[in-house]
Scaffold this motif. Structure first.
Motif, PDB file in Angstrom:
ATOM      1  N   SER A  13     -11.641   1.477  -7.611  1.00 31.12           N
ATOM      2  CA  SER A  13     -11.116   2.559  -6.941  1.00 31.12           C
ATOM      3  C   SER A  13      -9.839   3.324  -7.537  1.00 31.12           C
ATOM      4  O   SER A  13      -9.221   2.378  -8.165  1.00 31.12           O
ATOM      5  CB  SER A  13     -10.793   1.988  -5.289  1.00 31.12           C
ATOM      6  OG  SER A  13      -9.980   3.157  -4.858  1.00 31.12           O
ATOM      7  N   LEU A  14      -9.613   4.552  -7.086  1.00 36.76           N
ATOM      8  CA  LEU A  14      -8.683   5.151  -7.784  1.00 36.76           C
ATOM      9  C   LEU A  14      -7.179   4.774  -7.308  1.00 36.76           C
ATOM     10  O   LEU A  14      -6.199   4.716  -7.805  1.00 36.76           O
ATOM     11  CB  LEU A  14      -8.783   6.651  -7.606  1.00 36.76           C
ATOM     12  CG  LEU A  14      -7.879   7.607  -8.153  1.00 36.76           C
ATOM     13  CD1 LEU A  14      -7.793   7.535  -9.686  1.00 36.76           C
ATOM     14  CD2 LEU A  14      -8.063   9.185  -7.508  1.00 36.76           C
ATOM     15  N   LYS A  15      -7.348   4.128  -5.895  1.00 38.25           N
ATOM     16  CA  LYS A  15      -6.348   3.705  -5.523  1.00 38.25           C
ATOM     17  C   LYS A  15      -5.760   2.554  -6.147  1.00 38.25           C
ATOM     18  O   LYS A  15      -4.425   2.229  -6.227  1.00 38.25           O
ATOM     19  CB  LYS A  15      -6.506   3.384  -3.803  1.00 38.25           C
ATOM     20  CG  LYS A  15      -5.379   2.515  -3.067  1.00 38.25           C
ATOM     21  CD  LYS A  15      -6.056   2.407  -1.733  1.00 38.25           C
ATOM     22  CE  LYS A  15      -6.550   3.452  -0.744  1.00 38.25           C
ATOM     23  NZ  LYS A  15      -6.737   3.087   0.559  1.00 38.25           N
ATOM     24  N   TRP A  16      -6.695   1.618  -6.656  1.00 40.12           N
ATOM     25  CA  TRP A  16      -6.274   0.387  -7.347  1.00 40.12           C
ATOM     26  C   TRP A  16      -5.843   0.884  -8.719  1.00 40.12           C
ATOM     27  O   TRP A  16      -4.853   0.005  -9.295  1.00 40.12           O
ATOM     28  CB  TRP A  16      -7.631  -0.434  -7.488  1.00 40.12           C
ATOM     29  CG  TRP A  16      -7.706  -1.310  -6.189  1.00 40.12           C
ATOM     30  CD1 TRP A  16      -8.818  -1.021  -5.263  1.00 40.12           C
ATOM     31  CD2 TRP A  16      -6.928  -2.412  -5.576  1.00 40.12           C
ATOM     32  NE1 TRP A  16      -8.674  -1.929  -4.223  1.00 40.12           N
ATOM     33  CE2 TRP A  16      -7.563  -3.166  -4.492  1.00 40.12           C
ATOM     34  CE3 TRP A  16      -6.001  -3.296  -6.329  1.00 40.12           C
ATOM     35  CZ2 TRP A  16      -7.211  -4.000  -3.974  1.00 40.12           C
ATOM     36  CZ3 TRP A  16      -5.549  -4.255  -5.800  1.00 40.12           C
ATOM     37  CH2 TRP A  16      -6.163  -4.660  -4.253  1.00 40.12           C
ATOM     38  N   LYS A  17      -6.532   1.686  -9.453  1.00 39.40           N
ATOM     39  CA  LYS A  17      -5.975   2.056 -10.737  1.00 39.40           C
ATOM     40  C   LYS A  17      -4.538   2.833 -10.761  1.00 39.40           C
ATOM     41  O   LYS A  17      -3.719   2.120 -11.327  1.00 39.40           O
ATOM     42  CB  LYS A  17      -6.838   3.293 -11.257  1.00 39.40           C
ATOM     43  CG  LYS A  17      -8.296   2.844 -11.491  1.00 39.40           C
ATOM     44  CD  LYS A  17      -9.314   3.943 -12.213  1.00 39.40           C
ATOM     45  CE  LYS A  17     -10.623   3.598 -12.519  1.00 39.40           C
ATOM     46  NZ  LYS A  17     -11.372   4.641 -12.981  1.00 39.40           N
ATOM     47  N   TRP A  18      -4.260   3.399  -9.710  1.00 37.88           N
ATOM     48  CA  TRP A  18      -2.938   4.139  -9.729  1.00 37.88           C
ATOM     49  C   TRP A  18      -1.881   3.058  -9.111  1.00 37.88           C
ATOM     50  O   TRP A  18      -0.781   3.007  -9.635  1.00 37.88           O
ATOM     51  CB  TRP A  18      -3.070   5.413  -8.823  1.00 37.88           C
ATOM     52  CG  TRP A  18      -3.770   6.688  -9.224  1.00 37.88           C
ATOM     53  CD1 TRP A  18      -4.383   6.804 -10.566  1.00 37.88           C
ATOM     54  CD2 TRP A  18      -3.545   8.299  -8.921  1.00 37.88           C
ATOM     55  NE1 TRP A  18      -4.483   7.763 -10.754  1.00 37.88           N
ATOM     56  CE2 TRP A  18      -4.230   9.000  -9.745  1.00 37.88           C
ATOM     57  CE3 TRP A  18      -2.957   8.634  -7.698  1.00 37.88           C
ATOM     58  CZ2 TRP A  18      -4.659  10.163  -9.761  1.00 37.88           C
ATOM     59  CZ3 TRP A  18      -3.221  10.067  -7.746  1.00 37.88           C
ATOM     60  CH2 TRP A  18      -3.704  11.024  -8.687  1.00 37.88           C
ATOM     61  N   ILE A 204       1.186   5.423  -3.231  1.00 45.68           N
ATOM     62  CA  ILE A 204      -0.333   5.668  -3.221  1.00 45.68           C
ATOM     63  C   ILE A 204      -0.889   6.037  -1.800  1.00 45.68           C
ATOM     64  O   ILE A 204      -1.946   6.841  -1.820  1.00 45.68           O
ATOM     65  CB  ILE A 204      -1.074   4.398  -3.750  1.00 45.68           C
ATOM     66  CG1 ILE A 204      -0.541   4.104  -5.066  1.00 45.68           C
ATOM     67  CG2 ILE A 204      -2.452   4.648  -3.912  1.00 45.68           C
ATOM     68  CD1 ILE A 204      -0.799   5.076  -6.276  1.00 45.68           C
ATOM     69  N   LEU A 208      -2.365   9.884  -1.663  1.00 43.25           N
ATOM     70  CA  LEU A 208      -3.836   9.701  -1.809  1.00 43.25           C
ATOM     71  C   LEU A 208      -4.450   9.936  -0.336  1.00 43.25           C
ATOM     72  O   LEU A 208      -5.656  10.091  -0.205  1.00 43.25           O
ATOM     73  CB  LEU A 208      -4.636   8.383  -2.159  1.00 43.25           C
ATOM     74  CG  LEU A 208      -4.271   8.362  -3.714  1.00 43.25           C
ATOM     75  CD1 LEU A 208      -5.106   6.893  -4.013  1.00 43.25           C
ATOM     76  CD2 LEU A 208      -4.797   9.316  -4.644  1.00 43.25           C
TER      77      LEU A 208
END
Length: 502
Positions: A13-18, A204, A208
């Motif tokens: 997920s983009l949430k985890w990456k960022w 985040i 997001l």
């Protein structure tokens, strides 16, 4: 979650990456900032300790310079005896008072006689001879950092040397400080990790939130009516706001496309129903009893062929209409010279309809004037308009074509003096399959797609088309295109056309 990540069943997920990136960045920044701060704080504290002990060292020197007698061990023996008897408070020996004043486990005093022989030391320590200096210096003692000062004592009264004195700040003091600073660093590091986790989660979640809202909104496309679904614009004016505007415009286009496609299918079904039914009726009649009657056979075949021809024309017009949606991609480098093309189409209609009076009015006629339109499409637009003018002309068979230019655009007007249109018809005349007089249009072979094709082509090339009309007095259709003034683009398009012809 980790099993899913390592098995690569779904993308991270983009949430985890960022979140991980922001957490690592904040943690490293905080850690290195803390290290730098701790090092600076340690240096400041060591400098402060050195300054304080420098003051004590100088005070001890001043105190010892008041002595008249040379430093001897017997002198310190009495000090030791008094200390062993725990009667320090009652002694009046000046040296004893000096030692008790500076008494500390972190400080070592060493006294030497005039021959540099060790007379007395408060703690035993192995230390090589040190150069005389009036200031404390950082030195290694047993592979540890210590502050060491060594000086010769000159009596103020006699002016003679009475011995030498060493002042040593033991490494244990610095080790304690470093240990305390290290413990503080661990506490700070734990705080940095917790702070980075909290800030990463909040940032985040905040950053997001618009993206999550967009995703949730787009998930509703399949569940709700597209015409009622739009993305709420954020309060802030930033990239999220721009993205919301773009998505809403895209949803508007998709909604409009879906509506047009639905209407298109319904209209095509309606238009094809009649010719198919006619052909089916004739074939059924022939199959039952008309095959033996040559007159009925000829009439049915003729009528069927007429309807099939009409259906063929309808299908071709539908294909033209569908292709008109992609001309800005398929023909992006095509250009057309305006005056020669208009004259060619005009002359063709003069030849095809000798019973009509055609007039061409051109304000000026330069050698070349280009628009960014594919020539076949440019011709098709004015063929449709002229053909429409011919079909709807009544008693006055007269058609005017006028071409004018401005600084940035060319405008072509096609005028007839036929039936004209009501206000309602004028607003709907560019709709698909719309005919002002359906009965008369059908007799003349019209399917109601010509003006729709012309409008779509004009819009695809960034032009404008509109109509003015008075019922029973005729109509004027206007087409306007921006003039292509970029000579490099003209040259490039000519070269491409030349290459294609070869």
């Amino acid at each position: 979650m980790f099993k899913r990540i390592f098995n690569n069943q779904q993308p991270i997920s983009l949430k985890w990456k960022w979140g991980i990136l922001l957490f690592v960045t904040l943690t490293l920044f905080g850690f290195f900032s803390s290290l730098i701060y701790q090092q600076n704080a340690l240096n400041i504290q060591l400098n402060q300790i050195q300054a304080n002990h420098q003051y004590f060292f100088e005070a001890a020197i001043n105190y010892l310079e008041s002595m008249d007698e040379p430093i001897q061990r017997t002198h310190f023996q009495s000090v030791l005896d008094e200390a062993n008897n725990n009667d320090l408070n009652n002694t009046h020996d000046s040296t004893l008072e000096f030692l008790t004043y500076f008494e500390s486990n972190d400080i070592v005093y060493r006294f030497f006689n005039e021959k540099q022989q060790l007379v007395y030391e408060t703690q035993h320590i192995n230390l090589n001879p040190v150069e005389y200096s009036d200031s404390l210096k950082r030195m290694d003692v047993n592979n540890q950092m210590a502050l060491v000062g060594s000086t010769k004592i000159i009596s103020e009264n006699t002016g003679e040397s009475v011995g030498s004195f060493q002042y040593i700040v033991m490494p244990q003091l610095f080790d304690d400080i470093k240990s305390q600073m290290q413990n503080n660093l661990y506490v700070i590091l734990i705080g940095i990790i917790l702070f980075a986790l909290a800030i990463s989660f909040l940032l985040i979640r905040l950053f997001l939130r618009p993206l999550t809202y967009l995703v949730n909104s787009l998930d509703l496309v399949e569940a709700e009516s597209l015409s009622q679904l739009r993305v709420r614009k954020p309060r802030s004016t930033d990239e999220w706001s721009d993205l919301s505007d773009h998505i809403n415009r895209l949803l508007d286009k998709i909604d409009n496309y879906v509506k047009h496609q639905k209407q298109f299918v319904e209209d095509v079904s309606h238009e094809l129903r009649t010719p198919v039914a006619i052909v089916e009726g004739h074939l059924t009649m022939l199959n039952r009893w008309g095959k033996e009657d040559p007159e009925i056979l000829e009439e049915s075949i003729s009528a069927s062929l007429q309807e099939i021809t009409r259906m063929k024309g309808l299908v071709q017009e539908m294909l033209d209409l569908m292709r008109a949606d992609h001309v800005d991609i398929d023909y992006k480098d095509e250009i057309t010279e305006v005056y020669s093309t208009i004259r060619q189409v005009f002359n063709n209609f003069v030849m095809l309809y000798p019973e009509f009076q055609f007039y061409l009015d051109i304000e000026s006629d330069p050698d070349e004037l280009y628009v960014k339109v594919f020539r076949n499409h440019f011709e098709q637009i004015f063929i449709i308009l002229l053909d429409n003018a011919v079909k709807y002309s009544t008693d006055r068979k007269e058609i005017h074509v006028a071409l004018s230019t401005s600084v940035t655009a060319i405008r072509v007007a096609v005028q007839d003096f036929g039936e004209g249109m009501s206000v309602e018809d004028k607003d709907r005349v560019f709709g698909r399959f719309y005919r002002v007089d359906k009965a008369r249009s059908r007799d003349k072979g019209g399917n109601g797609l010509g003006l729709s094709i012309a409008q779509q082509l004009v819009k695809s090339y960034r032009g404008e088309i509109w109509a003015d009309s008075v019922l029973h007095h005729g109509s004027i259709f206007y087409v306007e295109f921006p003039i292509l003034s970029d000579t490099r683009q003209i040259y490039k398009s000519k070269q491409i056309a030349k290459h294609k012809s070869l």
